[in-house]
Design a protein around this motif. Structure first.
Motif, PDB file in Angstrom:
ATOM      1  N   ASP A  18       1.115  -3.217  -0.966  1.00 38.38           N
ATOM      2  CA  ASP A  18       0.463  -3.876  -2.100  1.00 38.38           C
ATOM      3  C   ASP A  18       1.523  -4.392  -3.089  1.00 38.38           C
ATOM      4  O   ASP A  18       1.679  -3.894  -4.198  1.00 38.38           O
ATOM      5  N   THR A  74       3.193   0.709  -3.083  1.00 36.51           N
ATOM      6  CA  THR A  74       2.229   1.548  -2.371  1.00 36.51           C
ATOM      7  C   THR A  74       1.553   0.751  -1.251  1.00 36.51           C
ATOM      8  O   THR A  74       1.528  -0.479  -1.286  1.00 36.51           O
ATOM      9  N   GLU A  77      -4.980  -0.335   0.475  1.00 35.93           N
ATOM     10  CA  GLU A  77      -6.022   0.633   0.797  1.00 35.93           C
ATOM     11  C   GLU A  77      -6.447   0.496   2.259  1.00 35.93           C
ATOM     12  O   GLU A  77      -6.793  -0.583   2.717  1.00 35.93           O
ATOM     13  N   GLY A  78      -6.379   1.591   2.986  1.00 40.81           N
ATOM     14  CA  GLY A  78      -6.803   1.635   4.382  1.00 40.81           C
ATOM     15  C   GLY A  78      -5.719   1.299   5.387  1.00 40.81           C
ATOM     16  O   GLY A  78      -5.912   1.508   6.590  1.00 40.81           O
ATOM     17  N   GLU A  81      -4.218   4.592   7.204  1.00 42.36           N
ATOM     18  CA  GLU A  81      -5.215   5.193   8.100  1.00 42.36           C
ATOM     19  C   GLU A  81      -5.444   4.338   9.349  1.00 42.36           C
ATOM     20  O   GLU A  81      -5.488   4.861  10.470  1.00 42.36           O
ATOM     21  N   TRP A 182      -8.458  -3.853   5.060  1.00 42.77           N
ATOM     22  CA  TRP A 182      -8.222  -3.028   6.239  1.00 42.77           C
ATOM     23  C   TRP A 182      -9.496  -2.447   6.826  1.00 42.77           C
ATOM     24  O   TRP A 182      -9.560  -2.216   8.040  1.00 42.77           O
ATOM     25  N   HIS A 183     -10.534  -2.248   6.007  1.00 43.54           N
ATOM     26  CA  HIS A 183     -11.802  -1.746   6.560  1.00 43.54           C
ATOM     27  C   HIS A 183     -12.372  -2.749   7.569  1.00 43.54           C
ATOM     28  O   HIS A 183     -12.874  -2.361   8.613  1.00 43.54           O
TER      29      HIS A 183
END
Length: 191
Positions: A18, A74, A77-78, A81, A182-183
């Motif tokens: 990010d 960072t 998000e995702g 995973e 990413w989802h």
């Protein structure tokens, strides 16, 4: 649409990392430019969309590129995973970045990714946004996820299927398939 995991490559900044959040935070904390948001970044060339001197934009990005850890970069998000799941179904995950320095990327990956995922990740720091096609062909990749619309259009012309990772700076700049995060990308990647 399903992507073949071992034939899919990824950009780093703006897709896995990010970088925009880090840029905005550093601009505010270190230089007092606190009025910008991610939505204000409507061009890949920041000096074209925010009121900040180009030399300062370059200084902040240089700090991020040279030491991603100390600047607090960072993952998106995702990303961790999904790439960790991907490492379970493919022996290699290819990241091709326009960054010219590989070691700060490897150091960053060492901190944020589990060992098995780190072992699967191969990083190519090639130093040029406009030369990714060659490296993607060399790795025999068929798909590539990038946030730079111009790169994705180049890839499409070269017979590589790009997916544009949606960001404010690539909106209304292409007519290619996009993923919103990413989802959604996970649904294309994980069998």
């Amino acid at each position: 649409m399903k992507l073949t995991p071992d034939r899919t490559g990824f950009d780093l900044d703006g897709v896995i990392a990010d970088t925009a959040e880090t840029f905005l935070r550093l601009a505010c904390e270190k230089y007092g430019y606190c009025s910008f948001t991610r939505e204000d970044i409507t061009s890949f060339d920041l000096e074209n969309c925010i009121a900040m001197e180009q030399s300062l934009v370059e200084r902040i990005f240089t700090d991020i590129l040279e030491d991603s850890l100390s600047t607090g970069l960072t993952p998106m998000e995702g990303a961790v995973e999904t790439l960790t799941e991907l490492a379970m179904v493919t022996p290699e995950i290819t990241i091709i970045t326009a960054r010219s320095l590989q070691q700060p990327v490897l150091d960053w990956i060492d901190v944020f990714f589990p060992a098995r995922t780190r072992d699967a990740i191969k990083v190519i720091a090639m130093g040029d946004h406009n030369d990714k096609t060659r490296y993607i062909h060399d790795r025999k990749l068929q798909y590539f996820i990038d946030d730079r619309a111009e790169t994705c259009m180049q890839l499409a012309t070269a017979g590589i299927t790009p997916l544009v990772f949606e960001q404010p700076w690539n909106r209304n700049r292409h007519n290619l398939r996009s993923v919103s995060g990413w989802h959604e990308l996970r649904e294309f990647l994980i069998p």
